[in-house]
Write a protein that holds these residues in place. Structure first.
Motif: not given
Length: 413
Positions: A300-301, A220-227, A294-298
């Motif tokens: 986030g970094w 939950r939150g900004h860019k924690q799940a990049p998808a 990067s490229f992990d859409y599930l």
């Protein structure tokens, strides 16, 4: 007279040799061209110097260990590998074999399967309890074990954090002073004892706790799940739809509030009245977080590397190495947050994503973590970074092999 009559036998052999070399060279060139079109499947090129054997250890789980010759003592170190969402024990098969080949006399690897497929929707707490029971069962089958480590992928990291809290044991022991110490009581070292804290996981010495692409701070939150591309609307819709992933989805999106308690992931950032989550983590000699940049859409970094977004390394400073081409940054476990933990009541009342995220970071970074940043930029497998970092299937995720090798090379036996 024929055209070849002007050449001696040696000249003819030399000319034939050059022609053969040219043909071989052309064949190699054609082979290289074909391999650029059809990538070679690395699963056909595994190192078989050390033979390994898989032994069923449950309905679908299995143990991997080296074939023992003669009367060698059994390995003393248990490595438990835990899968992520909708995963299975098979996801760790490649990594398990590599660990055993590297430490054939030291480790036995158990690929857990108590939480596979749709069972991963049952919630972190239920899954963690099942994993704890499975670990106890494995230890009973191998009474010679002395040490334990965990290697986890994605949701499996959260499940393992819950499980070790269930398995955590703390007590005290009395030991004699070392031989280098002088005791004033009759000159006997046996008479001089000191109280020693003893921290164990399921009765074993905890050594490594390693996670790969684990959402330690939730999704939950900004860019924690990049998808969701960092778009608030999409993140809000995803949070509202968390029920699609069952109880696990509510835990990941911090939507659970069982019996008026804070969300489970918040509680797991400290020693709660229920379980000693932080004390259990602290008992391990090493804590390591591998994270895709990067490229992990599930995942986030930020959430997988336990950092605030402004603490993430600058991408321009990330550099690939020769030995581990996809490891771009390593932060050694040198700093520990001295910030006071946010009280539980404040966590309940806040309920804002940024406040809950900050509370979890503060709690978890009270312990030291090694952070390893991974980048598959430029790889044909980059769009599968979430599974490639684990090498779920070696034929299709072989670029992550150097990440597994980095784990092995830095593993504390």
């Amino acid at each position: 007279m024929g055209k070849d009559s002007n050449f001696t036998d040696e000249e003819r052999k030399s000319e034939m040799g050059i022609t053969a070399k040219n043909e071989n060279s052309n064949k190699k060139t054609r082979r290289r061209k074909r391999s650029s079109i059809f990538p070679r499947f690395a699963c056909m090129r595994l190192d078989d110097e050390v033979s390994v054997v898989e032994t069923p250890s449950g309905e679908c789980s299995f143990d991997v260990e080296a074939t023992q010759n003669g009367h060698a003592p059994p390995p003393p170190h248990l490595v438990v590998m835990v899968n992520g969402l909708i995963g299975s024990a098979d996801d760790w098969r490649y990594a398990a074999k590599q660990f055993v080949k590297a430490y054939s006399r030291d480790v036995i690897v158990h690929c857990s399967d108590s939480n596979c497929s749709t069972l991963t929707f049952d919630g972190v707490d239920i899954m963690g309890t099942r994993l704890a029971e499975e670990v106890l069962s494995v230890i009973k089958q191998h009474p010679h074990l002395q040490k334990i480590s965990f290697v986890c992928h994605s949701l499996g990291g959260l499940v393992s954090r819950y499980a070790i809290a269930k398995l955590y044991e703390q007590g005290s022991a009395r030991r004699a002073c070392g031989e280098e110490m002088e005791c004033s009581l009759n000159g006997s070292t046996d008479s001089c004892v000191e109280e020693v804290s003893k921290r164990k996981i399921a009765g074993l010495e905890p050594v490594n706790f390693i996670t790969c692409a684990t959402p330690h701070l939730g999704c939950r939150g900004h860019k924690q799940a990049p998808a969701f591309c960092g778009l608030y609307t999409l993140e809000k819709v995803a949070s509202s739809s968390s029920w699609l992933l069952g109880r696990s989805g509510r835990h990941l999106f911090l939507k659970d509030c069982d019996e008026g308690k804070p969300p489970l992931l918040l509680r797991m950032a400290s020693d709660s009245e229920d379980l000693p989550f932080i004390s259990a983590l602290q008992s391990f000699k090493r804590r390591v977080a591998y994270a895709n940049t990067s490229f992990d859409y599930l995942v986030g970094w930020s959430t997988s590397s336990l950092r605030r977004r402004n603490e993430l390394p600058k991408r321009r400073n990330l550099k690939k190495g020769d030995k581990y081409p996809h490891i771009v940054n390593v932060d050694e476990a040198t700093s520990v947050s001295n910030q006071e933990e946010t009280p539980t009541e404040a966590k309940i009342n806040g309920r804002k994503s940024n406040e809950m995220e900050e509370a979890m970071i503060r709690g978890l970074t009270r312990l030291s973590w090694e952070r390893v940043d991974v980048s598959f930029k430029g790889s044909k497998q980059r769009y599968f970074a979430h599974t490639t970092i684990q090498v779920t299937n070696y034929c299709f995720n072989s670029d992550g092999a150097d990440v597994i090798q980095h784990m092995i090379d830095n593993f504390a036996v």
